[in-house]
Design a protein around this motif. Structure first.
Motif: not given
Length: 181
Positions: A49-72
């Motif tokens: 379940q969380l992996g699906a959320e993570r994949r969605a957050a990491l595929s967003r069209p934002v900066s890599v840093r914003e995606r890194l913050d979402a990962f954390v």
């Protein structure tokens, strides 16, 4: 997941769990063979379940840093006794007695996070958003830091809350990943 988080696996009987989920303890043992297998299967479901959320957050069209913050933010527990983190604590606690196939399944769950973090770090460096780092080594250290902070948060040790931890992590990432120049 909620029941394991509330009671802890050691204090939870299969009969009690069966009552909570509307099944007999015999049915639970038929499907899961042991409490350890039940725990690992529950963790695998939670991580799916969380992996699906993570994949969605990491595929967003934002900066890599914003995606890194979402990962954390996804990595760290939301609160004391966060159910998914409580599952991890239970699994880590039982890992010493686990057989190799069980530990390999656990490792695969952890490596999903690791691979995503390595990919983010490599992408950030290639785009010039991050300085050059050995992405694999940096990911190992970052995950160790997140695991330490996460453990403190989930058990409710005084002195740190989620906002403070996020601040520490952002400060570390800023200091470590800012490109030179």
């Amino acid at each position: 997941m909620r029941t394991i988080a509330e009671h802890g696996l050691a204090a939870l009987t299969m009969a009690q769990l069966g009552r909570e989920v509307g099944m007999s303890s015999g049915h639970l043992l038929y499907y899961f063979r042991s409490k350890d297998e039940l725990l690992l299967q529950t963790l695998m479901w939670s991580e799916e379940q969380l992996g699906a959320e993570r994949r969605a957050a990491l595929s967003r069209p934002v900066s890599v840093r914003e995606r890194l913050d979402a990962f954390v933010e996804l990595y760290l527990p939301d609160a004391v006794r966060d159910p998914r983190w409580t599952l991890w604590l239970e699994v880590w606690n039982r890992s010493q007695a686990a057989d190799e196939p069980t530990r390999a399944r656990q490792l695969e769950l952890e490596l999903a996070w690791h691979r995503d973090l390595v990919a983010l770090l490599a992408e950030g460096a290639s785009r010039g958003e991050f300085g050059a780092v050995d992405a694999d080594r940096f990911a190992v250290r970052t995950r160790a830091m997140l695991d330490g902070f996460g453990t403190h948060l989930v058990v409710g040790l005084p002195g740190l809350d989620r906002a403070a931890v996020l601040g520490h992590v952002r400060e570390y990432l800023d200091g470590s990943l800012t490109p030179a120049g």
